[in-house]
Design an enzyme around this catalytic site. Structure first.
Site, PDB file in Angstrom:
ATOM      1  N   ARG A   1     -16.573 -35.129 -70.221  1.00 48.43           N
ATOM      2  CA  ARG A   1     -15.147 -35.210 -70.106  1.00 48.43           C
ATOM      3  C   ARG A   1     -14.455 -34.418 -71.108  1.00 48.43           C
ATOM      4  O   ARG A   1     -14.709 -34.437 -72.117  1.00 48.43           O
ATOM      5  CB  ARG A   1     -14.963 -36.562 -69.934  1.00 48.43           C
ATOM      6  CG  ARG A   1     -15.723 -37.571 -68.806  1.00 48.43           C
ATOM      7  CD  ARG A   1     -15.279 -38.748 -68.952  1.00 48.43           C
ATOM      8  NE  ARG A   1     -16.134 -39.515 -67.890  1.00 48.43           N
ATOM      9  CZ  ARG A   1     -17.268 -40.469 -68.180  1.00 48.43           C
ATOM     10  NH1 ARG A   1     -17.720 -40.328 -69.547  1.00 48.43           N
ATOM     11  NH2 ARG A   1     -17.959 -41.110 -67.217  1.00 48.43           N
TER      12      ARG A   1
ATOM     13  N   LYS B   1     -16.403 -43.418 -71.479  1.00 49.32           N
ATOM     14  CA  LYS B   1     -15.454 -44.503 -71.030  1.00 49.32           C
ATOM     15  C   LYS B   1     -15.953 -45.935 -71.546  1.00 49.32           C
ATOM     16  O   LYS B   1     -16.987 -46.259 -71.624  1.00 49.32           O
ATOM     17  CB  LYS B   1     -15.388 -44.686 -69.439  1.00 49.32           C
ATOM     18  CG  LYS B   1     -14.835 -43.458 -68.996  1.00 49.32           C
ATOM     19  CD  LYS B   1     -14.595 -43.540 -67.572  1.00 49.32           C
ATOM     20  CE  LYS B   1     -14.119 -42.317 -66.850  1.00 49.32           C
ATOM     21  NZ  LYS B   1     -13.866 -42.643 -65.108  1.00 49.32           N
TER      22      LYS B   1
ATOM     23  N   HIS C   1     -12.851 -30.660 -65.868  1.00 50.20           N
ATOM     24  CA  HIS C   1     -13.774 -31.562 -65.104  1.00 50.20           C
ATOM     25  C   HIS C   1     -14.495 -30.722 -64.181  1.00 50.20           C
ATOM     26  O   HIS C   1     -15.952 -31.029 -63.894  1.00 50.20           O
ATOM     27  CB  HIS C   1     -13.093 -32.782 -64.256  1.00 50.20           C
ATOM     28  CG  HIS C   1     -13.606 -33.934 -64.345  1.00 50.20           C
ATOM     29  ND1 HIS C   1     -13.948 -34.535 -65.498  1.00 50.20           N
ATOM     30  CD2 HIS C   1     -14.359 -34.508 -63.534  1.00 50.20           C
ATOM     31  CE1 HIS C   1     -14.366 -35.712 -65.411  1.00 50.20           C
ATOM     32  NE2 HIS C   1     -14.659 -35.725 -63.799  1.00 50.20           N
TER      33      HIS C   1
ATOM     34  N   ARG D   1     -18.024 -29.871 -65.915  1.00 57.04           N
ATOM     35  CA  ARG D   1     -18.824 -31.196 -65.919  1.00 57.04           C
ATOM     36  C   ARG D   1     -19.405 -31.183 -64.234  1.00 57.04           C
ATOM     37  O   ARG D   1     -20.597 -31.693 -64.402  1.00 57.04           O
ATOM     38  CB  ARG D   1     -17.954 -32.609 -66.102  1.00 57.04           C
ATOM     39  CG  ARG D   1     -18.457 -33.667 -65.933  1.00 57.04           C
ATOM     40  CD  ARG D   1     -17.539 -34.827 -66.532  1.00 57.04           C
ATOM     41  NE  ARG D   1     -18.048 -36.181 -65.968  1.00 57.04           N
ATOM     42  CZ  ARG D   1     -18.908 -36.939 -66.885  1.00 57.04           C
ATOM     43  NH1 ARG D   1     -19.397 -36.438 -67.804  1.00 57.04           N
ATOM     44  NH2 ARG D   1     -19.204 -37.958 -66.478  1.00 57.04           N
TER      45      ARG D   1
ATOM     46  N   HIS E   1     -22.694 -42.039 -66.016  1.00 58.26           N
ATOM     47  CA  HIS E   1     -22.298 -42.737 -65.369  1.00 58.26           C
ATOM     48  C   HIS E   1     -22.862 -44.125 -65.219  1.00 58.26           C
ATOM     49  O   HIS E   1     -24.052 -44.278 -65.232  1.00 58.26           O
ATOM     50  CB  HIS E   1     -22.760 -41.986 -63.801  1.00 58.26           C
ATOM     51  CG  HIS E   1     -21.842 -41.059 -63.374  1.00 58.26           C
ATOM     52  ND1 HIS E   1     -22.302 -40.019 -62.505  1.00 58.26           N
ATOM     53  CD2 HIS E   1     -20.637 -40.455 -63.864  1.00 58.26           C
ATOM     54  CE1 HIS E   1     -21.415 -39.132 -62.630  1.00 58.26           C
ATOM     55  NE2 HIS E   1     -20.304 -39.407 -63.456  1.00 58.26           N
TER      56      HIS E   1
ATOM     57  N   TYR F   1     -23.347 -35.748 -55.994  1.00 61.56           N
ATOM     58  CA  TYR F   1     -23.897 -34.209 -55.996  1.00 61.56           C
ATOM     59  C   TYR F   1     -25.035 -33.901 -55.180  1.00 61.56           C
ATOM     60  O   TYR F   1     -25.037 -32.851 -54.960  1.00 61.56           O
ATOM     61  CB  TYR F   1     -24.109 -34.187 -57.350  1.00 61.56           C
ATOM     62  CG  TYR F   1     -23.098 -34.287 -58.487  1.00 61.56           C
ATOM     63  CD1 TYR F   1     -22.275 -33.192 -58.798  1.00 61.56           C
ATOM     64  CD2 TYR F   1     -23.037 -35.667 -59.370  1.00 61.56           C
ATOM     65  CE1 TYR F   1     -21.210 -33.443 -59.689  1.00 61.56           C
ATOM     66  CE2 TYR F   1     -21.832 -35.392 -60.212  1.00 61.56           C
ATOM     67  CZ  TYR F   1     -20.982 -34.387 -60.286  1.00 61.56           C
ATOM     68  OH  TYR F   1     -20.060 -34.668 -61.096  1.00 61.56           O
TER      69      TYR F   1
END
Length: 307
Positions: free
Chosen positions: A153, A177, A248, A251, A274, A283
């Site tokens: 990110r 995150k 992004h 990514r 994730h 994806y």
């Protein structure tokens, strides 16, 4: 309790109890301040303790005419969390968003670049570009290589520290995150350009707060997210690429290309950071033709028709 005190307490909760990053906390608070601004414009000084469902519905109706369904859903979710916190702290008994439904969202497939697009963007970087006698061309190349080869990110890239580089082991440490750490493999090409930039970086007068930050501007300060967007925007314009490209996008391309080449979805989840594999599963919807190719190659009853 007034709004200012409620926000201060909530920020403390998000930081200490939830372990969220500064960016995440700012996003939560921004949505609350939108509600406060709405109340002020309507001469409504009601406190967070007294605000009711009807008032919140009026606010949601207003933003529904201004924002996309996805943005509306984010604000509703953020406010619901805020009022749940007030309930948890016994400041109020009910949540004024309990009867408010979020707009239905279709699953948005991320934009991706082809391998050729990425090669063209990287090749377009002027390695001789200098500013104030500092070679920033090699820095820019290291930035794009790292974004793509590690699937970071943009905030993870700008926060990347020299002490996070474990080149002998072939990994970098990334803070994602919620300040959650993960280790991501790094390839030889990316390591090469980072090492070149590290040598150049030694000649910069570095700000005290950025001594361990990898990517800097010519003044020795940490790069902003906006600067990364600008670097990419200039490269896209330079090669005439007719696509909307952001940090992004690299990514997404990282994950897509790994999947197309047979990488395990669980491994991709770990590298992207994730929390849920459901997020990574998006994806699998990007390139159905590739999935057909995989099925034809590996399934015992192939689609190829026998004569």
């Amino acid at each position: 309790m007034n709004w200012s005190n409620a926000i201060t307490d909530y920020k403390h909760y998000l930081k200490i109890e939830r372990g969220l990053s500064v960016n995440s906390i700012d996003n939560y608070v921004y949505d609350i301040k939108r509600l406060i601004l709405f109340l002020e414009k309507n001469s409504n000084s009601i406190s967070p303790i007294k605000i009711d469902n009807e008032t919140v519905q009026q606010f949601i109706y207003k933003i529904s005419k201004e924002l996309s369904p996805r943005s509306q859903a984010r604000i509703i979710s953020g406010l619901r969390n805020f009022f749940n916190y007030l309930i948890f702290e016994n400041y109020r008994a009910t949540n004024p968003l309990d009867l408010i439904e979020s707009p239905r969202l279709g699953r948005k497939l991320p934009d991706t670049l082809s391998i050729e697009d990425i090669d063209n963007l990287i090749d377009a970087i002027d390695l001789n570009y200098q500013y104030r006698n500092i070679n920033l061309g090699h820095r820019n190349k290291a930035i794009i290589e790292t974004l793509y080869s590690c699937g970071l990110r943009v905030s993870e890239l700008t926060d990347l520290k020299i002490s996070d580089l474990f080149f002998d082991e072939g990994f970098i440490k990334v803070r994602g995150k919620g300040n959650k750490e993960r280790f991501v493999p790094i390839g030889d090409t990316t390591k090469k350009y980072i090492l070149i930039w590290k040598d150049i970086r030694k000649h910069i007068d570095i700000d005290a707060d950025a001594k361990d930050i990898l990517f800097l501007n010519y003044k020795g300060h940490k790069l902003t997210r906006a600067m990364i967007f600008t670097i990419i925007k200039q490269l896209v314009k330079k090669i005439g690429l007719k696509k909307t490209v952001s940090p992004h996008t690299f990514r997404h391309s990282f994950a897509t290309h790994l999947l197309e080449n047979g990488a395990d979805l669980k491994a991709i989840q770990m590298m992207l950071g994730h929390e849920s594999i459901t997020t990574t599963e998006i994806y699998t919807h990007i390139d159905r033709s590739h999935l057909n190719t995989v099925l034809n190659k590996f399934h015992p009853r192939k689609f190829v028709t026998k004569e």
